[in-house]
Write a protein that holds these residues in place. Structure first.
Motif, PDB file in Angstrom:
ATOM      1  N   ASP A 157       0.823  -1.209   0.000  1.00 57.21           N
ATOM      2  CA  ASP A 157       0.000   0.000   0.000  1.00 57.21           C
ATOM      3  C   ASP A 157       0.859   1.261   0.000  1.00 57.21           C
ATOM      4  N   TYR A 158       2.133   1.106   0.408  1.00 57.05           N
ATOM      5  CA  TYR A 158       3.006   2.261   0.611  1.00 57.05           C
ATOM      6  C   TYR A 158       4.267   2.116  -0.224  1.00 57.05           C
ATOM      7  N   LEU A 159       4.746   3.259  -0.732  1.00 57.53           N
ATOM      8  CA  LEU A 159       5.950   3.277  -1.555  1.00 57.53           C
ATOM      9  C   LEU A 159       6.826   4.442  -1.110  1.00 57.53           C
ATOM     10  N   LEU A 160       8.069   4.139  -0.746  1.00 53.24           N
ATOM     11  CA  LEU A 160       9.052   5.150  -0.373  1.00 53.24           C
ATOM     12  C   LEU A 160      10.054   5.281  -1.510  1.00 53.24           C
ATOM     13  N   MET A 161      10.315   6.520  -1.942  1.00 53.82           N
ATOM     14  CA  MET A 161      11.201   6.751  -3.080  1.00 53.82           C
ATOM     15  C   MET A 161      12.225   7.814  -2.705  1.00 53.82           C
ATOM     16  N   ASP A 162      13.497   7.410  -2.649  1.00 51.30           N
ATOM     17  CA  ASP A 162      14.570   8.295  -2.200  1.00 51.30           C
ATOM     18  C   ASP A 162      15.411   8.746  -3.390  1.00 51.30           C
ATOM     19  N   GLU A 163      15.091   9.920  -3.926  1.00 49.48           N
ATOM     20  CA  GLU A 163      15.774  10.490  -5.091  1.00 49.48           C
ATOM     21  C   GLU A 163      15.994   9.433  -6.170  1.00 49.48           C
ATOM     22  N   PRO A 164      14.941   8.743  -6.590  1.00 46.95           N
ATOM     23  CA  PRO A 164      15.125   7.593  -7.480  1.00 46.95           C
ATOM     24  C   PRO A 164      15.671   7.937  -8.854  1.00 46.95           C
ATOM     25  N   PHE A 165      15.493   9.191  -9.291  1.00 46.08           N
ATOM     26  CA  PHE A 165      15.925   9.559 -10.637  1.00 46.08           C
ATOM     27  C   PHE A 165      17.150  10.473 -10.621  1.00 46.08           C
ATOM     28  N   GLY A 166      17.743  10.665  -9.455  1.00 43.71           N
ATOM     29  CA  GLY A 166      18.799  11.652  -9.300  1.00 43.71           C
ATOM     30  C   GLY A 166      20.067  11.364 -10.079  1.00 43.71           C
ATOM     31  N   ALA A 167      20.361  10.086 -10.338  1.00 47.03           N
ATOM     32  CA  ALA A 167      21.615   9.731 -11.011  1.00 47.03           C
ATOM     33  C   ALA A 167      21.458   9.605 -12.524  1.00 47.03           C
ATOM     34  N   LEU A 168      20.262   9.878 -13.037  1.00 50.28           N
ATOM     35  CA  LEU A 168      19.998   9.687 -14.459  1.00 50.28           C
ATOM     36  C   LEU A 168      20.185  10.985 -15.231  1.00 50.28           C
ATOM     37  N   LEU A 187      -2.261   3.350  -9.930  1.00 54.64           N
ATOM     38  CA  LEU A 187      -2.182   2.381  -8.837  1.00 54.64           C
ATOM     39  C   LEU A 187      -2.683   2.915  -7.502  1.00 54.64           C
ATOM     40  N   LYS A 188      -2.753   4.242  -7.346  1.00 54.23           N
ATOM     41  CA  LYS A 188      -3.301   4.868  -6.131  1.00 54.23           C
ATOM     42  C   LYS A 188      -2.552   4.448  -4.864  1.00 54.23           C
ATOM     43  N   LYS A 189      -1.232   4.359  -4.943  1.00 50.22           N
ATOM     44  CA  LYS A 189      -0.435   4.037  -3.768  1.00 50.22           C
ATOM     45  C   LYS A 189      -0.205   5.292  -2.924  1.00 50.22           C
ATOM     46  N   THR A 190       0.079   5.084  -1.643  1.00 49.67           N
ATOM     47  CA  THR A 190       0.509   6.169  -0.766  1.00 49.67           C
ATOM     48  C   THR A 190       2.019   6.271  -0.893  1.00 49.67           C
ATOM     49  N   ILE A 191       2.507   7.426  -1.362  1.00 52.47           N
ATOM     50  CA  ILE A 191       3.920   7.566  -1.727  1.00 52.47           C
ATOM     51  C   ILE A 191       4.560   8.702  -0.936  1.00 52.47           C
ATOM     52  N   VAL A 192       5.758   8.436  -0.410  1.00 51.44           N
ATOM     53  CA  VAL A 192       6.617   9.491   0.126  1.00 51.44           C
ATOM     54  C   VAL A 192       7.841   9.548  -0.783  1.00 51.44           C
ATOM     55  N   PHE A 193       8.069  10.706  -1.379  1.00 55.51           N
ATOM     56  CA  PHE A 193       9.091  10.871  -2.424  1.00 55.51           C
ATOM     57  C   PHE A 193      10.083  11.938  -1.975  1.00 55.51           C
ATOM     58  N   VAL A 194      11.353  11.589  -1.920  1.00 54.54           N
ATOM     59  CA  VAL A 194      12.406  12.513  -1.491  1.00 54.54           C
ATOM     60  C   VAL A 194      13.120  13.096  -2.703  1.00 54.54           C
ATOM     61  N   THR A 195      13.318  14.413  -2.697  1.00 60.56           N
ATOM     62  CA  THR A 195      14.089  15.051  -3.761  1.00 60.56           C
ATOM     63  C   THR A 195      14.674  16.370  -3.262  1.00 60.56           C
ATOM     64  N   HIS A 196      15.742  16.806  -3.942  1.00 63.73           N
ATOM     65  CA  HIS A 196      16.266  18.155  -3.712  1.00 63.73           C
ATOM     66  C   HIS A 196      15.921  19.055  -4.899  1.00 63.73           C
ATOM     67  N   ASP A 197      15.208  18.491  -5.883  1.00 66.90           N
ATOM     68  CA  ASP A 197      14.921  19.183  -7.138  1.00 66.90           C
ATOM     69  C   ASP A 197      13.555  19.863  -7.064  1.00 66.90           C
ATOM     70  N   LEU A 198      13.552  21.175  -7.148  1.00 62.01           N
ATOM     71  CA  LEU A 198      12.328  21.966  -7.022  1.00 62.01           C
ATOM     72  C   LEU A 198      11.316  21.615  -8.107  1.00 62.01           C
ATOM     73  N   HIS A 199      11.784  21.535  -9.332  1.00 65.88           N
ATOM     74  CA  HIS A 199      10.907  21.217 -10.465  1.00 65.88           C
ATOM     75  C   HIS A 199      10.260  19.848 -10.271  1.00 65.88           C
ATOM     76  N   GLU A 200      11.053  18.867  -9.855  1.00 65.59           N
ATOM     77  CA  GLU A 200      10.547  17.513  -9.645  1.00 65.59           C
ATOM     78  C   GLU A 200       9.496  17.491  -8.535  1.00 65.59           C
ATOM     79  N   ALA A 201       9.758  18.219  -7.453  1.00 63.74           N
ATOM     80  CA  ALA A 201       8.809  18.266  -6.341  1.00 63.74           C
ATOM     81  C   ALA A 201       7.460  18.821  -6.782  1.00 63.74           C
ATOM     82  N   LEU A 202       7.488  19.896  -7.550  1.00 65.55           N
ATOM     83  CA  LEU A 202       6.252  20.532  -7.998  1.00 65.55           C
ATOM     84  C   LEU A 202       5.504  19.665  -9.004  1.00 65.55           C
ATOM     85  N   MET A 203       6.238  18.901  -9.790  1.00 63.93           N
ATOM     86  CA  MET A 203       5.617  18.036 -10.784  1.00 63.93           C
ATOM     87  C   MET A 203       4.935  16.831 -10.142  1.00 63.93           C
TER      88      MET A 203
END
Length: 247
Positions: A157-168, A187-203
């Protein structure tokens, strides 16, 4: 739902805090982005949710239950986890990588195969072409897609994503961001997504939590944060390069 109540984390006996008095809630089916620079506490917060790191103080609940009441291994098998390093097992095929958690949970061979085929199709890597390949035969973007499929394999039900696209590279990162938007709506999962990228956060975020030196500066929708910054730090962060296309 994921709920943090007055959570603290120190690694040096209280001389300094990586996370200070953090309270927030992630609703069912919501994507919350933790945004901040390196060292702000966002990855520490993420890892406390699945007990890779344990809080010094406070309560973290997943699905209404305190994570400290869970067996940590069982807890992690219930929460998908995707991180920047991808972490695929190089000696295993793509099929074996995706099936690893369902196998550990005792799923039947048929159920594992059906789930693997379904997920590889969802992430755009059809099983007939990719299941028997090894990770080093895939591009970085393809490997990260497999990482997402593996995280979803046991249907958490839960997905944690730690800067998953940062190295690409930029083009691959943008493509995967768009794919994640489609995937989360599907899929309607509950997601916590970590980023330092402003554009990515807003998207990506339904809401954004901005962290600075372990403190929660503001949490809200992108419109709330852009139009009504709660602190000088938030105002300065978004004034430097205001992304008006996201208002």
């Amino acid at each position: 739902m994921i709920k943090l109540t007055r959570v603290f984390k120190t690694f040096d006996g209280g001389r300094s805090y990586a996370v200070k008095d953090l309270s927030l809630t992630v609703g069912v089916g919501e994507t919350l982005v933790l945004l901040g620079s390196s060292g702000c506490g966002k990855t520490t917060t993420l890892k406390m949710i699945n007990r890779l790191i344990e809080p010094t103080q406070g309560i973290i609940e997943v699905g209404g239950k305190d994570v400290m009441d869970h067996n940590p291994v069982d807890l992690r098998r219930q929460i998908g986890y995707v991180f920047q390093g991808i972490g695929l097992f190089p000696h295993m095929t793509i099929e074996q990588n995706v099936e690893i958690v369902p196998r550990l949970l005792g799923w039947s061979i048929r159920s594992r195969q059906e789930r693997m085929q379904e997920l590889l199709e969802i992430v755009g890597l059809p099983a007939e072409s990719f299941a028997q390949r090894f990770p080093d035969e895939l591009s970085g973007g393809q490997q990260q897609r497999v990482g997402v499929a593996r995280a979803l394999a046991a249907n958490p039900d839960y997905l944690l994503m730690d800067e998953p696209f940062g190295a690409l590279d930029a083009l691959t990162r943008e493509a995967l961001q768009q794919e994640l938007l489609t995937l989360k709506n599907q899929l309607k999962k509950t997601i916590v997504f970590v980023t330092h990228d402003l554009h990515e956060a807003l998207m990506i975020g339904d809401r954004i939590a901005i962290l600075h030196e372990g403190n929660l500066e503001q949490i809200g929708t992108k419109k709330d944060i852009l139009n009504t910054p709660a602190t000088q730090f938030v105002q300065d962060l978004f004034t430097i390069k205001r992304p008006d296309t996201f208002i």
